[in-house]
Design a protein around this motif. Structure first.
Motif, short mmCIF file in Angstrom:
data_model
loop_
_atom_site.label_atom_id
_atom_site.label_comp_id
_atom_site.label_asym_id
_atom_site.label_seq_id
_atom_site.Cartn_x
_atom_site.Cartn_y
_atom_site.Cartn_z
N PHE A 1 -0.99 -2.08 -6.64
CA PHE A 1 -0.53 -3.10 -5.69
C PHE A 1 0.13 -2.42 -4.51
O PHE A 1 0.81 -1.40 -4.67
CB PHE A 1 0.47 -4.06 -6.36
CG PHE A 1 -0.19 -5.23 -7.04
CD1 PHE A 1 -0.15 -6.49 -6.48
CD2 PHE A 1 -0.86 -5.05 -8.24
CE1 PHE A 1 -0.77 -7.57 -7.10
CE2 PHE A 1 -1.49 -6.12 -8.87
CZ PHE A 1 -1.44 -7.38 -8.30
N VAL A 2 -0.06 -3.00 -3.33
CA VAL A 2 0.63 -2.54 -2.13
C VAL A 2 1.53 -3.67 -1.66
O VAL A 2 1.08 -4.81 -1.47
CB VAL A 2 -0.36 -2.14 -1.02
CG1 VAL A 2 0.39 -1.86 0.29
CG2 VAL A 2 -1.14 -0.90 -1.44
N THR A 3 2.81 -3.36 -1.50
CA THR A 3 3.81 -4.35 -1.09
C THR A 3 4.38 -3.99 0.27
O THR A 3 4.75 -2.84 0.51
CB THR A 3 4.95 -4.41 -2.12
OG1 THR A 3 4.42 -4.71 -3.41
CG2 THR A 3 5.97 -5.48 -1.74
N LEU A 4 4.46 -4.97 1.15
CA LEU A 4 5.06 -4.80 2.47
C LEU A 4 6.34 -5.63 2.52
O LEU A 4 6.35 -6.79 2.12
CB LEU A 4 4.10 -5.27 3.57
CG LEU A 4 2.66 -4.75 3.51
CD1 LEU A 4 1.85 -5.32 4.66
CD2 LEU A 4 2.63 -3.24 3.50
N GLU A 5 7.42 -5.02 3.00
CA GLU A 5 8.68 -5.73 3.15
C GLU A 5 9.23 -5.55 4.55
O GLU A 5 9.08 -4.47 5.15
CB GLU A 5 9.72 -5.22 2.14
CG GLU A 5 9.40 -5.55 0.69
CD GLU A 5 10.47 -5.08 -0.27
OE1 GLU A 5 11.38 -4.34 0.18
OE2 GLU A 5 10.41 -5.43 -1.45
N LYS A 6 9.86 -6.59 5.07
CA LYS A 6 10.51 -6.49 6.37
C LYS A 6 11.71 -5.56 6.25
O LYS A 6 12.41 -5.55 5.23
CB LYS A 6 10.97 -7.86 6.85
CG LYS A 6 9.83 -8.83 7.15
CD LYS A 6 10.38 -10.16 7.65
CE LYS A 6 9.26 -11.14 7.95
NZ LYS A 6 9.79 -12.45 8.44
N ARG B 1 -6.75 1.76 -0.75
CA ARG B 1 -7.29 1.35 0.55
C ARG B 1 -7.53 -0.16 0.59
O ARG B 1 -7.15 -0.83 1.55
CB ARG B 1 -8.59 2.09 0.85
CG ARG B 1 -9.23 1.68 2.17
CD ARG B 1 -10.47 2.49 2.51
NE ARG B 1 -11.53 2.32 1.52
CZ ARG B 1 -12.74 2.88 1.64
NH1 ARG B 1 -13.02 3.64 2.68
NH2 ARG B 1 -13.66 2.68 0.70
N GLU B 2 -8.15 -0.70 -0.45
CA GLU B 2 -8.45 -2.13 -0.49
C GLU B 2 -7.17 -2.96 -0.53
O GLU B 2 -7.04 -3.97 0.19
CB GLU B 2 -9.32 -2.45 -1.70
CG GLU B 2 -9.70 -3.92 -1.79
CD GLU B 2 -10.69 -4.20 -2.91
OE1 GLU B 2 -10.65 -5.32 -3.46
OE2 GLU B 2 -11.50 -3.31 -3.24
N ALA B 3 -6.21 -2.55 -1.37
CA ALA B 3 -4.96 -3.31 -1.49
C ALA B 3 -4.16 -3.25 -0.20
O ALA B 3 -3.54 -4.24 0.20
CB ALA B 3 -4.14 -2.77 -2.66
N ALA B 4 -4.15 -2.10 0.46
CA ALA B 4 -3.39 -1.95 1.71
C ALA B 4 -3.95 -2.87 2.79
O ALA B 4 -3.20 -3.55 3.50
CB ALA B 4 -3.42 -0.49 2.16
N CYS B 5 -5.27 -2.89 2.92
CA CYS B 5 -5.88 -3.78 3.92
C CYS B 5 -5.58 -5.24 3.59
O CYS B 5 -5.21 -6.03 4.47
CB CYS B 5 -7.40 -3.56 3.95
SG CYS B 5 -7.93 -1.97 4.61
N SER B 6 -5.72 -5.59 2.32
CA SER B 6 -5.51 -6.98 1.91
C SER B 6 -4.07 -7.43 2.07
O SER B 6 -3.80 -8.60 2.38
CB SER B 6 -5.95 -7.16 0.45
OG SER B 6 -7.33 -6.89 0.29
N VAL C 1 3.79 1.40 -2.87
CA VAL C 1 2.58 1.46 -3.69
C VAL C 1 3.00 1.49 -5.15
O VAL C 1 3.79 2.35 -5.57
CB VAL C 1 1.74 2.71 -3.36
CG1 VAL C 1 0.56 2.83 -4.32
CG2 VAL C 1 1.25 2.67 -1.92
N SER C 2 2.48 0.54 -5.93
CA SER C 2 2.76 0.48 -7.37
C SER C 2 1.47 0.74 -8.13
O SER C 2 0.50 -0.02 -7.99
CB SER C 2 3.31 -0.90 -7.75
OG SER C 2 4.54 -1.17 -7.10
N VAL C 3 1.45 1.80 -8.92
CA VAL C 3 0.27 2.15 -9.72
C VAL C 3 0.50 1.66 -11.14
O VAL C 3 1.51 1.99 -11.77
CB VAL C 3 0.02 3.67 -9.69
CG1 VAL C 3 -1.23 4.02 -10.50
CG2 VAL C 3 -0.13 4.16 -8.25
#
Length: 205
Positions: A44-49, A73-78, A100-102
Motif C-alpha cells: 500500500f502507498v499512503t499519502l498524508e498532508k 508503481r501501481e499503488a503509487a499512481c493509484s 510504503v507499507s509492504v
C-alpha cells in the motif's frame, strides 16, 4: 524482511512515480533494483498532508499478485487518484509525505465465537481484511492509532467494507497480516522505518 536501504529505495521510487504520474509523464521501472523486488508482495502507498498528517490518499494491492516493484508503481499512481479525494495536483507534491507499507500474505483467522476472534487479534501489529459476500474492507496496522479498541476497530472495518451492520464482523471472514512500513518524516526528508515485529516504533533510515 526488507532492509532499511531497500525500504528507502521503495519510498524514493514511489515518490518519483507519483511526481511523474501527476505531471503526465510516463513512469518506468528502475533500470536496477534488488532481486527481492521481483517477488510478489502486497503493498500500500499512503499519502498524508504535511505537517497535519491528514490522509490524502491510500491505495494498494493487498495480495501478492505482482512483483513488489510493479505493485509499488501501481499503488503509487493509484494513491494520487484515491476516489475519496480530489486528484493530487502538482502544487501539492511538496506538501505531502509518502509511506510504503509492504504486507505479509494475509492469513484467514479461524474462530468459532466473537471472543475467540478478539483473542487472536493483536492491536498495533495486525492489519485486517474483512469479507462478507461481495463486500470487503481493509485496515492497515497504522489505523490502530485512531482506533485502539478491538471492537471499535472491527466495527469501523465493517463500515469501510460498505456494511452498515456494525456487528457483521462476528460472522464474516477475517484475514490478518503484518506490514513493514517506510515513511518520509517530511516531504523529501528522512525516511523512517517501522520494523515488522515492532509496530509503532520508528527508526530513521
Amino acid at each position: 524482511m526488507l532492509t532499511k536501504g531497500e525500504g528507502k529505495f521503495l519510498v524514493r521510487f514511489a515518490r518519483e512515480t507519483i511526481e511523474k504520474f501527476v505531471r503526465g509523464e510516463k513512469v518506468y521501472l528502475p533500470n536496477v533494483y534488488p532481486e527481492k523486488f521481483k517477488e510478489p508482495r502486497g503493498v500500500f502507498v499512503t499519502l498524508e498532508k504535511y505537517p497535519s498528517g491528514e490522509l490524502r490518499g491510500c491505495i494498494g494491492l493487498p495480495y501478492p499478485e505482482k512483483p513488489l516493484i510493479e505493485a509499488v508503481r501501481e499503488a503509487a499512481c493509484s494513491a494520487t487518484q484515491d476516489p475519496r479525494f480530489p486528484p493530487l495536483s502538482e502544487g501539492e507534491l511538496d506538501k505531502i509525505t509518502v509511506e510504503v507499507s509492504v504486507l505479509t500474505k494475509p492469513e484467514k483467522i479461524e474462530f468459532k465465537s466473537p471472543e475467540e476472534l478478539l483473542e487472536k487479534i493483536t492491536p498495533g501489529k495486525d492489519g485486517l481484511i474483512l469479507k462478507r459476500g461481495w463486500n470487503s474492507g481493509l485496515f492497515l496496522p497504522q489505523v490502530w492509532k485512531q482506533l485502539p479498541d478491538k471492537v471499535q476497530f472491527l466495527e469501523n472495518l465493517c463500515y469501510k467494507a460498505g456494511i452498515w451492520d456494525k456487528d457483521a464482523w462476528k460472522n464474516a471472514e477475517i484475514y490478518k497480516f503484518r506490514v513493514e512500513a517506510f515513511k518520509e518524516k517530511e516531504p523529501y526528508g528522512v525516511i523512517e522505518y517501522m520494523p515488522l515485529q515492532t509496530q509503532g516504533k520508528r527508526d530513521s533510515v
